[in-house]
Design an enzyme around this catalytic site. Structure first.
Site, short mmCIF file in Angstrom:
data_model
loop_
_atom_site.label_atom_id
_atom_site.label_comp_id
_atom_site.label_asym_id
_atom_site.label_seq_id
_atom_site.Cartn_x
_atom_site.Cartn_y
_atom_site.Cartn_z
N GLU A 25 0.79 -1.15 0.01
CA GLU A 25 0.03 -0.18 0.00
C GLU A 25 0.78 1.28 -0.19
O GLU A 25 0.64 2.22 0.80
CB GLU A 25 -0.92 0.09 1.26
CG GLU A 25 -1.91 -1.18 1.04
CD GLU A 25 -2.89 -1.31 2.59
OE1 GLU A 25 -2.52 -0.73 3.24
OE2 GLU A 25 -4.01 -1.85 2.21
N GLU A 40 -12.28 -2.14 12.26
CA GLU A 40 -12.45 -1.39 11.05
C GLU A 40 -13.48 -1.58 10.19
O GLU A 40 -14.28 -0.79 9.66
CB GLU A 40 -11.03 -1.54 10.37
CG GLU A 40 -10.80 -0.91 9.09
CD GLU A 40 -9.29 -1.04 8.46
OE1 GLU A 40 -8.57 -1.50 8.94
OE2 GLU A 40 -9.15 -0.46 7.21
N ASP A 84 -8.67 -8.73 4.40
CA ASP A 84 -8.41 -7.83 5.16
C ASP A 84 -9.29 -7.44 6.49
O ASP A 84 -10.06 -6.74 6.39
CB ASP A 84 -8.13 -6.44 4.66
CG ASP A 84 -7.45 -5.37 5.45
OD1 ASP A 84 -6.72 -5.50 6.39
OD2 ASP A 84 -7.59 -3.96 5.12
#
Lengths: 665, 665
Positions: free
Chosen positions: A273, A380, A352
């Site tokens: 990323e 998240e 993820d």
């Protein structure tokens, strides 16, 4: 900001004779950890009884009267590292361990029993931690923000300075009380000022913090910027095979360890990323990790290297590239090439931290590499600590997953406990859910994930319910209704969240960047490799042998099961297969009816959770009641938003009505 | 940042005898505007010929020799306000006007003819502006950012200070050269420091700027915070019917006008997208506007009140509320209640500057209210100045729209020109596309929109092609290939953009907040009232009499036409009706095939635009060539992204294949 004590908030225990009778502590407080152990015990007893116990050296220990009058902390061979025994002997409770951490953990275990007013008479138990490394990863930035933080700002950093204060101590106590023995204090995305944490500028404060941590048995770790030699302006390259680069790191590590000798090592996110890494120089991750590992080896340090490496600039039109394969494809061929002080940190699933994913195929793939399981208690993708989502049941499933890498002792738990391959540098890490909110975790009930994660690493055989009950008892006392209600909320929460969000293992369907709230197509035409491929007839990603082949990365019998849409478990069906909406699940329902039903059910579950919690008015602290009620009101509304968007999206796309004729828009 | 001169970049004109023969300017430079007129002429002639002309008073004017030797600036009754005549007389060219602005505009018209090397002999023309108010609205913030700005930072503000420098003058020259006579320098969303623009703190700089503007015939306006008395901490209320509030404004306006006597007035966005307004106090917009209008009346000031008022917290499930109706529903009943120095500023369509919308029904609805048409040359929804999108053809269509409010003189152009109702306070405003980029507009070709907007307000009867040709000639000279190519690009650009983005008048389908790039469902489940309602069978919003009834807000024959899906124009079909994908358009194609075809065509058009532009290498300045080529490369790729996402979305949803079997994902 002021802060509460979470599950360390002891109070007077009227009429609890077991604590009241204890007048003496016998211990040799000959080190920081021992001193803290004695202090914890003494403070707790003082809180429980209103009286200070007398602390004496072990040598002064006397035979008791038969009744339990004392607590003795005894270091003695017998338990494995960091384990402890608790038993009654000659009118005293003995906390016995072969090392200081074991004593500290035994002390907290004893305190927790007293906090729950359990009887101590006849106690006799032995506990040894399953996993050698039990770590938290903080994604705190030096400016004070927290990446994916949902509980306020950082209490480690503020305005590019390091904070060491009373909260640091309470933090360390909280971690130690559940057996956490390592903490990475800064974000894996190491940028800007955080790159300078390995320079003189910050050493004093970091050493101070590392000493506080060490006093509670916690090894202090930092995240590292792989490109530090370049970004600090000292070299033109970070090529791991360049001798100048290796020499730079050796020199730098010496400087760092001279200043912070208690440093446990570094966590590194490389080539991921946008982060720099060895790929820049045409090298592989073993080259990169080993170079750092060599530099840190003289100090006993560890390099924890994340496997979250994938192409984040994918073309949505491309159906061949499969992000799910990337971790396996990047690291499997390196198995055996990593030095012994390198650990690969592998996320629980190949994507993820979704509400449901298959277990990462590197578990069971790698056989010659130290492995650590990474989970995320920062929610998240699971409601961001505004929704209740007790994740321990999910982590239990992951840990109990058989990899078939051997005939026995082959679960993920066995691997990260060192049982499968006899490894020592292994364990589990959680992306932490803490911040400077008064209650540490934003949502009061999110603290159950923090507590539970530590407990799970130490004793993964515990049931999720048991852990929840422990936490409820410590936090909210012994009221039966409180326990039953909060247990109900916690145990319903992950199933409910899965039901009203993305279905059948497909994941995502969230607002881009935010990762909160529904957006079915939010990532569908984006570059992140996270697609559902829904069309008028069906949905799901073909990862079978006819698709990306991801299913075949598992050992048998998983490969055959996942590869076959008739055999694939319902909850992962859309992860592995593209199926028609009319496909009959194992449950007997069609996919589309399953989507409708679960979304209505999920909302009903939240309504019931909120209704039940309201009955606790007056039975939990008013502050807690207010905070939780407020978040539950939002969760109710937001669960409806999820339900309606998902149902509407699939109704509009499939044209198939709900069998039960409920309202879809 | 340095800056270029845009279309005011004159150069030597070798062999252009008409300019070379001119030796004298006769004029009485008795005011700022006259001085600037003379200076413009003199500087231009000096640039064209390399020689300074001689400037004399009008009284010294001599009979010429027959050949054109002089230019005379003559103030004389004859033209309407701000109009001019250009004619040859006795060996001189006369610029004649009844006011200074007319002289200035005539001077620029003459300069532009010379810049294009047109023959001056026998010239005889008369021009009068159609619209009394020809304004630009800048959405510049005091921190230097520009809301929806795509050409860099503000050149009016920086770090909460006001900038007055050489660029201010060039800006004013550019605006005046195309007939702009009013400018609002700050964002309609007046927040933070901008609220203080009506306080002493900023008066000196604002007066200075207003004087520069006035020297070029531009009235200086500001945007106003409706809640200023509260936000400046002076009152508890901004209730328009509260006498204390009215008195506060009267006092404040006196202070402001004492300091900035040239101030034209204020633009106000109230009760819109979170901005405060009279609704807070249970009052209506006439109450709010009239209170301010009374306070400003003694100074001849105008209150320009925006009609962009709608519910921006709509529930996507609700199909009754229709954002398109909101402007009409909020303002129609107030018709006749506004004071004469109030103008309602109405966006061209009922939504928000989409690539295609119906004309706002308040045009033709209101009969007793001053009206101004608001368009946006900042290409918020039309490619953000990275895509070419020449908007003048679109504005022409809007202006020529017959409202049927009367039997004749009933177009939008007639209304805002004052022809329909005999109004003086009316005209047109554009949200500006400028910033501190070197070339002013980011994309070099976006300058055609800035130039064209001004020209269109002054002479709306001009064809879009004519305006484009003028601009090309002024900017890139007389090369025929350059003219043809750039004209091709400009004229293809809006049709191409419409083809490869959202189809058939439905609008939106963009990434939320950004408003750039495709996201079909980006706003579908959001609160903004901007839905496409696509399902498996069809798409579109039912705004007919069976739907929200919006179609009936128009006068006949529009109401009947829009209301009937058989008669509704193709390009607005999905705005007014929900139709099956298999619905046959007027063109004979089905809706779905139209979507596929136009998206492939749009991309082909961009490819052709880029191909043609490449042929200009060496024929336009290298800098321009580089900038435009770079943006075209992005546009090509991004048009493909639009094509593929839109086609894929509708193919996946409808299940209907492309008749031509092209690649859809």
């Amino acid at each position: 900001m002021g802060f509460e004590q979470a599950w360390l908030d002891y109070g007077k225990k009227e009429g609890y004779a077991d604590a009241e009778r204890i007048r003496y502590i016998y211990a040799d407080a000959d080190s920081a950890v021992m001193k803290n152990s004695v202090k914890e015990l003494r403070d707790a007893l003082a809180a429980f009884t209103g009286r200070d116990p007398q602390v004496n050296a072990l040598s002064e220990r006397k035979e008791g009267t038969g009744q339990i009058e004392s607590i003795c902390l005894v270091k003695k061979e017998g338990c494995r590292a960091e384990g402890y025994r608790l038993y009654e002997e000659k009118g005293g409770i003995v906390v016995e361990a072969s090392d200081e951490r074991g004593i500290l953990y035994g002390v907290f275990a004893l305190i927790f029993r007293m906090q729950r007013q359990e009887t101590l008479a006849g106690i006799d138990l032995k506990k040894e931690p399953a996993m050698p490394l039990r770590m938290v990863n903080h994604w705190d930035n030096m400016d004070g923000s927290i990446e994916r933080g949902y509980s306020g700002r950082s209490f480690f950093f503020e305005n590019n300075e390091i904070l060491v204060d009373e909260r640091t101590v309470t933090y360390a106590r909280l971690m130690a009380s559940v057996g956490i023995n390592g903490a990475v204090i800064n974000n894996v995305n190491v940028k800007d000022q955080a790159t300078y944490m390995i320079t003189e500028k910050y050493f004093d404060k970091l050493r101070e913090m590392s000493e506080i941590f060490a006093g509670y048995g916690i090894r202090f770790f930092m995240s590292l910027n792989y490109a530090a030699p370049v970004e600090l302006g000292e070299l033109d390259s970070a090529d791991p095979l360049d001798e100048g680069v290796a020499a730079w790191w050796e020199k730098r590590m010496k400087i760092v360890y001279d200043a912070i000798p208690l440093l446990g090592g570094f966590l590194i996110k490389a080539d991921s990323e946008g982060r720099p890494g060895p790929f820049t120089y045409g090298r592989d991750h073993a080259d990169g990790a080993n170079m750092l590992a060599r530099a840190i080896e003289p100090y006993g340090g560890l390099i924890i290297w994340r496997c979250f490496v994938y192409n984040c600039r994918q073309d949505w039109r491309d159906r061949k590239t499969d992000r799910a394969r990337s971790g396996y494809d990047n690291f499997m061929e390196l198995d055996g090439r990593f030095r012994n002080n390198v650990i690969l940190q592998i996320k629980n699933g190949p994507m993820d931290f979704q509400v449901r994913e298959p277990v990462h195929p590197l578990f069971g793939g790698l056989t010659k590499t130290n492995q650590m399981l990474e989970v995320q208690i920062a929610q998240e993708y699971t409601g961001q600590q505004r929704h209740i989502c007790y994740l321990i049941p999910w982590f239990k499933q992951i840990l109990e997953f058989r990899t078939y890498v051997k005939e026995t002792d082959d679960t993920v738990r066995d691997i990260v406990s060192g049982k499968t391959f006899g490894q020592k540098n292994c364990g589990m890490a959680a992306v932490a859910n803490t911040g400077d909110d008064e209650n540490w975790t934003g949502h009061d009930l999110a603290a159950a994930n923090l507590y539970g994660f530590g407990r799970l690493c130490y004793e993964p055989e515990l049931a999720a319910q048991e852990i929840a009950k422990e936490w409820i008892g410590l936090t909210y006392g012994r009221d039966q209704e409180v326990e039953e209600t909060i247990l109900f909320l916690l145990m319903e929460s992950w199933p409910a969240y899965e039901k009203y969000t993305s279905p059948l293992g497909i994941g995502w369907m969230v607002n881009p960047s935010l990762h909160y709230g529904p957006s079915v197509d939010g990532y569908e035409y984006d570059r992140w490799g996270t697609y559902h491929r829904a069309d008028h007839l069906g949905i799901g990603v073909n990862r079978s042998r006819n698709g990306t082949g991801y299913a075949l990365l598992y050992r048998e019998p998983h490969a055959s099961v996942y590869d076959d849409m008739e055999k694939c478990p319902d909850e992962l069906l859309l992860f592995f297969h593209h199926v028609p909406y009319t496909w009959k699940l194992g449950s007997g329902k069609t996919v589309i009816q399953h989507i409708y039903d679960t979304h209505f059910e999920g909302v009903e579950m939240v309504d019931e959770m909120a209704r039940r919690f309201e009955e606790l008015k007056g039975k939990v602290p008013e502050k807690v009641y207010g905070r939780v009620t407020g978040r539950l009101a939002h969760q109710k509304e937001h669960a409806r938003e999820w339900r309606d968007q998902i149902n509407t999206y699939f109704y509009r796309k499939s044209g198939i009505p709900d069998e039960k004729g409920r309202e879809i828009f």
